[in-house]
Design a protein around this motif. Structure first.
Motif, short mmCIF file in Angstrom:
data_model
loop_
_atom_site.label_atom_id
_atom_site.label_comp_id
_atom_site.label_asym_id
_atom_site.label_seq_id
_atom_site.Cartn_x
_atom_site.Cartn_y
_atom_site.Cartn_z
N ASP A 1 0.95 -1.29 -0.01
CA ASP A 1 -0.23 -0.02 -0.04
C ASP A 1 0.95 1.18 -0.18
O ASP A 1 0.80 2.24 -0.58
N TYR A 2 2.00 1.21 0.74
CA TYR A 2 2.97 2.38 0.74
C TYR A 2 3.46 2.55 -0.42
O TYR A 2 3.65 3.76 -0.73
N GLN B 1 0.98 4.22 -2.82
CA GLN B 1 0.89 5.55 -2.60
C GLN B 1 1.94 6.26 -3.00
O GLN B 1 1.73 7.40 -3.80
N CYS C 1 1.21 6.95 -6.69
CA CYS C 1 -0.13 7.81 -6.90
C CYS C 1 0.62 9.15 -6.78
O CYS C 1 0.05 10.19 -7.58
N ASP C 2 1.53 9.38 -5.43
CA ASP C 2 1.82 10.95 -5.23
C ASP C 2 2.69 11.34 -6.04
O ASP C 2 3.07 12.68 -6.20
#
Ligand code: HBI
Length: 363
Positions: free
Chosen positions: A234-235, A238, A241-242
């Motif tokens: 998940d990290y 993220q 995505c960022d």
């Protein structure tokens, strides 16, 4: 009886116990995997006998491994400081230590690399000395307490990597500083003609703050090669995505030979630890390739990197600091990095530190 100078040093039989968070070779054990593999090879090259007890599925080449079934341990760094002691239903940690108890009399010394409550609690119940390699700074109070009890009752048996890591424990002055590992220069190919790329190595997990390196790559426009186990998917998602446009390339979790092939042509390695990194094995692997290291002035890397000589130490958590250090990488003589890996951080120098520690505990 004083050691007679003319007699060769005794050959020891050493039982190494792995970290219980993953099979060796999976990458889940982080730097400890390199610590175990390099120590085992170095001790064998010195004529000692070693065996490694590790979770089922561990891959350690030709090193003698006793594989034990059971459920993996939860990683300590993802738990709260006040967490209770926890183990899964059929704990591989307990199964590994039951195996160790059964065969302990075939060995002179046990070397523990698990950062868990159980091995420290069990220490007084064993007939053989246990050298505990503490692989992280303070994480969980209950584990700290168990380590402290051993540090008091069995002086000299708690080994840590660096002074900064020792200082995270209230009993830091009772810890013996042994470094995190040592590199065999023959395994790494020196490169003095780098490309305009950067590297980041390690477990992809929040405490390693990979996003800072990705932000620096985006700011400088230099491609960032990312290598390591995706411990927290998940990290990782993220971050992507960022930073949708950051020039990054994920190469996977690579065995040392392939890792150094990708690393050696880089201009610099970025280390962005949010936590107190106990040592930073990736830094000495980078040095062995001639690749300078830029790291936050925090934890182990701050004791490994000589600022301006083998890399740069920057203000912790400062992307600006990373970016200005990247601009200065040409100031570093890459041969100095290689030299550090061939001397101070070599497997043989570290092997002597570890061997002397073991001789003291066996005596
Ligand atoms: N967590 N519970 C636990 N036990 C370990 O041995 C352990 C860990 N987290 C990380 C870890 N070991 C290694 O990755 C160290 O190199 C940090």
């Amino acid at each position: 009886m004083p050691l007679n100078r003319s007699s060769p040093p005794p050959r020891l039989k050493i039982l190494i116990l792995s970290t219980p968070v993953g099979a060796l070779g999976s990458g889940l054990g982080g730097g400890v995997e390199l610590t175990i593999a390099n120590l085992a090879r170095e001790l064998r090259s010195r004529g000692h006998t070693i065996a490694i007890i590790a979770p089922l599925g561990s891959q350690l080449g030709d090193l003698p491994t006793i594989q034990v079934p059971g459920e993996l341990q939860l990683t300590a760094q993802t738990q709260e400081q006040a967490a209770s002691i926890s183990m899964p239903g059929d704990p591989v940690l307990a199964n590994m230590w039951a195996t160790a108890r059964a065969i302990q009399h075939d060995y002179d010394l046990i070397f523990n690399t698990a950062f868990d409550w159980l091995p420290f609690y069990l220490t007084p119940f064993f007939d053989r000395p246990i050298a505990h390699f503490v692989s992280m700074g303070s994480q969980i109070a209950a584990i700290d307490l168990a380590i402290e009890r051993v540090a008091v009752d069995f002086p000299g048996t708690i080994g840590v990597c660096t002074r900064t890591q020792a200082a995270t424990f209230s009993f830091g002055d009772r810890c013996h500083i042994v470094g995190g590992s040592g590199v065999d220069p023959a395994v790494y190919d020196y490169c003095d003609t780098p490309e305009q790329t950067l590297a980041w190595l390690g477990r992809i997990s929040p405490e390693k703050a990979l996003q800072d390196a990705v932000a620096a790559a985006e700011r400088t426009g230099m491609k960032l090669k990312i290598m390591g186990k995706i411990q927290d998917p998940d990290y990782w998602a993220q971050i992507q995505c960022d930073y949708p446009h950051a020039p990054i390339e994920y190469l996977g979790f690579l065995p040392t030979h392939q890792l150094q092939q990708a690393l050696r042509t880089c201009k610099g390695l970025l280390m962005t630890p949010r936590w107190v990194e106990a040592f930073g094995n990736v830094a000495i692997e980078s040095f062995a390739c001639g690749v300078p290291v830029i790291a936050y002035r925090r934890g182990g890397p701050a004791e490994i990197i000589t600022d301006g000589k083998t890399g740069f130490l920057v203000e912790p958590d400062s992307i600006d600091g990373l970016v200005s250090a990247i601009a200065r990488l040409d100031e570093i003589d890459r041969a100095q990095c290689r030299h550090a890996a061939e001397t101070v951080f070599s497997q043989s120098v570290w092997g002597t530190v570890m061997e002397s520690w073991f001789y003291r505990l066996v005596d």
